[in-house]
Design an enzyme around this catalytic site. Structure first.
Site, short mmCIF file in Angstrom:
data_model
loop_
_atom_site.label_atom_id
_atom_site.label_comp_id
_atom_site.label_asym_id
_atom_site.label_seq_id
_atom_site.Cartn_x
_atom_site.Cartn_y
_atom_site.Cartn_z
N HIS A 30 33.97 74.22 35.99
CA HIS A 30 34.81 74.10 34.80
C HIS A 30 34.36 75.27 33.89
CE1 HIS A 30 36.76 72.20 31.34
NE2 HIS A 30 37.27 71.27 32.15
N TYR A 71 35.71 81.42 30.18
CA TYR A 71 36.89 81.60 29.33
C TYR A 71 36.55 82.64 28.25
CZ TYR A 71 39.07 76.98 30.59
OH TYR A 71 39.65 75.91 31.21
N HIS A 122 38.46 84.08 32.79
CA HIS A 122 39.44 82.99 32.77
C HIS A 122 40.47 83.12 31.64
CE1 HIS A 122 40.32 79.02 34.57
NE2 HIS A 122 40.65 78.63 33.36
N GLU A 141 45.01 83.07 34.52
CA GLU A 141 46.40 82.62 34.41
C GLU A 141 47.09 83.27 33.23
OE1 GLU A 141 46.74 78.36 34.20
OE2 GLU A 141 46.20 78.11 36.31
N GLU A 152 42.46 78.44 42.24
CA GLU A 152 42.32 77.15 41.55
C GLU A 152 43.42 76.21 42.03
OE1 GLU A 152 41.71 77.46 37.18
OE2 GLU A 152 43.19 75.85 37.06
N SER A 154 48.12 69.37 33.93
CA SER A 154 47.28 69.24 32.73
C SER A 154 45.82 69.03 33.10
CB SER A 154 47.74 68.05 31.89
OG SER A 154 47.49 66.87 32.64
N TRP A 205 39.55 72.79 41.27
CA TRP A 205 39.23 72.51 39.87
C TRP A 205 38.97 71.03 39.75
CZ3 TRP A 205 38.49 75.77 35.87
CH2 TRP A 205 38.49 75.22 34.58
N LYS A 219 33.65 65.77 33.56
CA LYS A 219 34.49 65.49 32.39
C LYS A 219 35.44 64.36 32.76
CE LYS A 219 37.71 67.50 29.10
NZ LYS A 219 38.29 68.69 28.49
N SER A 220 35.72 63.51 31.82
CA SER A 220 36.58 62.39 32.10
C SER A 220 38.04 62.85 32.19
CB SER A 220 36.37 61.34 31.00
OG SER A 220 37.32 60.36 31.11
N GLU A 221 38.38 63.47 33.30
CA GLU A 221 39.78 63.84 33.58
C GLU A 221 39.97 63.84 35.10
OE1 GLU A 221 40.47 67.73 31.81
OE2 GLU A 221 39.17 68.75 33.23
C1 IDC Z 1 41.69 72.70 31.57
C2 IDC Z 1 40.58 71.68 31.69
C3 IDC Z 1 40.43 70.92 30.41
C4 IDC Z 1 40.23 71.90 29.29
C5 IDC Z 1 41.32 72.93 29.26
C6 IDC Z 1 40.98 73.99 28.23
O1 IDC Z 1 40.82 70.83 32.78
O2 IDC Z 1 39.32 70.03 30.49
O3 IDC Z 1 40.21 71.20 28.07
O4 IDC Z 1 41.46 73.56 30.50
O5 IDC Z 1 42.01 74.84 28.00
C7 IDC Z 1 44.66 75.51 34.62
C8 IDC Z 1 43.63 76.35 33.98
C9 IDC Z 1 42.42 75.52 33.62
C10 IDC Z 1 42.83 74.15 33.10
C11 IDC Z 1 43.50 73.40 34.24
C12 IDC Z 1 43.95 71.99 33.88
O6 IDC Z 1 43.27 77.46 34.74
O7 IDC Z 1 41.70 76.23 32.64
O8 IDC Z 1 41.67 73.46 32.75
N1 IDC Z 1 44.65 74.17 34.68
O9 IDC Z 1 44.86 72.03 32.82
N2 IDC Z 1 45.78 75.93 35.19
C13 IDC Z 1 46.51 74.88 35.58
C14 IDC Z 1 45.80 73.73 35.27
#
Ligand code: IDC
Length: 499
Positions: free
Chosen positions: A224, A258, A297, A334, A421, A428, A455, A460-462
């Site tokens: 992450h 990031y 990132h 991205e 990824e 989300s 990913w 983290k709680s997701e």
């Molecule tokens: C998300 C994380 C989340 C965090 C967020 C920050 O899962 O916990 O709060 O970023 O901006 C992506 C991105 C990746 C995202 C992930 C899920 O590369 O940074 O992480 N995601 O949304 N692209 C598609 C999905």
């Protein structure tokens, strides 16, 4: 006024002048010290000027005679703190004077990032001091017209000129790559590990190959955001990576930094600390014989916004690890709102040579527009470099057949794609765990040997996290400590992939 309002989206927290930032700036500023021109540092201005003006005007001027010994590679260093009386954003702009002010362009900033959508060197300072490395054209302009500093939301306390310091050779490289880190010798790789068995990778047509010219697939976990704090960076440890390679049967780890999100590398994060985490990650991966992907990132913006910092950061990593052979680079995760032809391709054309200067044939992966999905664009106008791949990302519950078709078409048209990824859930990152669609993607990855990284290695709680929330273990996880997503991907790595 346009510039003023363009700043509004960059409301950033006040950054305090920490010792780490000073140390960081000093180490960068000493770059090139051993080269021919002797270095001298002169304070040309000190005071306490609040750039709290509502008009766009010159705040501090330094006369031209102060720049007599300036040449390409010389630096203008500005010490500052955030003004609490002013705007809640901050900006500094460096200009050469003459009959009128004229933005200094072409040099590189250390400790700040450029405003969105502007070519001007107006930077949002993120660390103190902020420094600007001049080009030879800048040096001539300063010598004839002097220097002007403008800005908003900052109190400037000192301006120091550092002349000399780089040789003609180093000056060819005006991209901020004059890092003084040493290139480390090639480490011995451990028998039987993925890197030991497969060696340096290269790209040919739509595929990645190992040193024996066999098609090769990288797969494994993505961290992450390493900038989000210890809860996220704690998985960067040798035991964790051993678990990933030996127990989870993976061959690659992605290290995610990031630039702009919370505590990001260009957003108030402690640069030396963040850089160290990434470097530790490279060392642990190397010890475990894994491939390691260093990911700048970029998330939801045009990569050109953080280009200068990307060049400095990636050049330093490339220089230090040039001999390793297991390090891959992802230069923009991205991008969004960034058409390939006018934004991403020119960005890649500037960033790739900075890496290649040191890591001559490293595999470099370039993001595509719309959260790394528009792989059709580079197909029409590919980069001219060798060993380059293009990014595609999927989140299984959001991206289904039509996206698989896009990937398949691109590969069949010859585009080398790397899924740096993927998630088993909604885009989300939370909700929508979808085993069936994930498996369809795994089949596609197998069919075309597409490299893919999950990913994320996080608790983290997701839904996207592989480790259950509340689990404090940082390696050696049992099946019960994995989430649904974690179980699915580990099972896939173990049963469908070959290290
Ligand atoms: C998300 C994380 C989340 C965090 C967020 C920050 O899962 O916990 O709060 O970023 O901006 C992506 C991105 C990746 C995202 C992930 C899920 O590369 O940074 O992480 N995601 O949304 N692209 C598609 C999905």
């Amino acid at each position: 006024m346009k510039k003023l309002f363009a700043c509004l989206s960059f409301i950033v927290a006040l950054v305090s002048c920490s010792a780490d930032f000073l140390a960081e700036a000093e180490s960068v500023l000493s770059a090139g010290e051993t080269k021919s021109t002797p270095k001298s540092s002169t304070t040309v201005w000190s005071g306490n000027t609040d750039f709290n003006d509502s008009e766009w005007k010159v705040n501090i001027q330094i006369p031209s005679n102060k720049f007599a010994s300036f040449s390409a590679g010389s630096k203008i260093q500005v010490e500052w703190y955030a003004s609490n009386t002013a705007k809640n954003y901050k900006k500094l702009q460096f200009d050469s004077m003459g009959s009128s002010w004229n933005e200094l362009t072409g040099g590189s900033f250390i400790g700040g990032y450029k405003e969105s959508g502007e070519n001007s060197p107006g930077v949002i300072p993120t660390s103190n001091p902020l420094a600007y490395t001049v080009t030879s054209a800048n040096a001539s302009a300063l010598k004839s017209g002097g220097f002007a500093l403008m800005g908003y939301g900052v109190v400037v306390t000192k301006i120091t000129l550092i002349s000399g310091g780089t040789s003609a050779k180093e000056n060819q490289d005006e991209s901020g790559t004059s890092s003084d880190v040493a290139t480390k010798p090639k480490p011995t790789s451990v028998t039987g590990t993925p890197f030991y068995n497969h060696g340096k990778l290269h790209v040919s047509g739509a595929y990645l190959y190992d040193s024996h010219n066999q098609k090769y697939q990288l797969y494994g976990m993505s961290t992450h955001g390493l900038n989000f704090g210890d809860d996220f960076s704690r998985y960067v440890n040798e035991d964790a990576f051993k678990t990933l390679v030996d127990d989870w049967n993976t061959n690659c780890i992605r290290l995610v930094l990031y630039p702009k999100d919370y505590n990001g590398y260009c957003n108030g994060g402690d640069k030396s600390k963040l850089k160290q985490i990434v470097k530790n990650g490279i060392e642990y991966a190397t010890k475990c014989g894994m491939y390691v992907l260093v990911d700048w990132h970029v998330h939801n913006y045009n990569p050109n916004e953080t280009k200068e910092e990307a060049k400095i950061f990636l050049a330093e990593i490339a220089k230090e690890y040039a001999n390793y052979g297991n390090v891959l680079y992802e230069i923009c995760n991205e991008p969004t709102g960034s058409p390939w032809d006018s934004s991403i391709k020119p960005y890649a054309e500037e960033v790739i040579p900075v890496i290649r200067k040191y890591a001559k044939d490293a595999v470099i992966i370039v993001g595509t527009n719309t959260w790394s999905q528009d792989v059709e664009e580079p197909l029409q106008n590919p980069l001219k470099f060798s060993n380059v791949m293009y990014t595609f990302h999927f989140y299984a519950n959001s991206h289904t057949d039509s996206f698989r078709n896009r990937v398949e078409n691109a590969i069949n048209s010859g585009l080398p794609i790397f899924i740096t990824e993927f998630g088993t859930c909604d885009a989300s990152g939370n909700g929508g765990f979808n085993e069936a669609e994930s498996k369809k993607w795994f089949d596609l990855c197998k069919k075309y040997s597409i490299s893919h990284l999950n990913w994320s290695l996080s608790s983290k709680s997701e839904t996207a996290s592989a480790i259950v929330s509340g689990c404090s273990k940082t390696s050696g996880w049992t099946s019960g400590e994995l989430t649904d997503s974690g179980k699915l991907v580990v099972n896939h790595f173990r049963s469908d992939c070959t290290r």
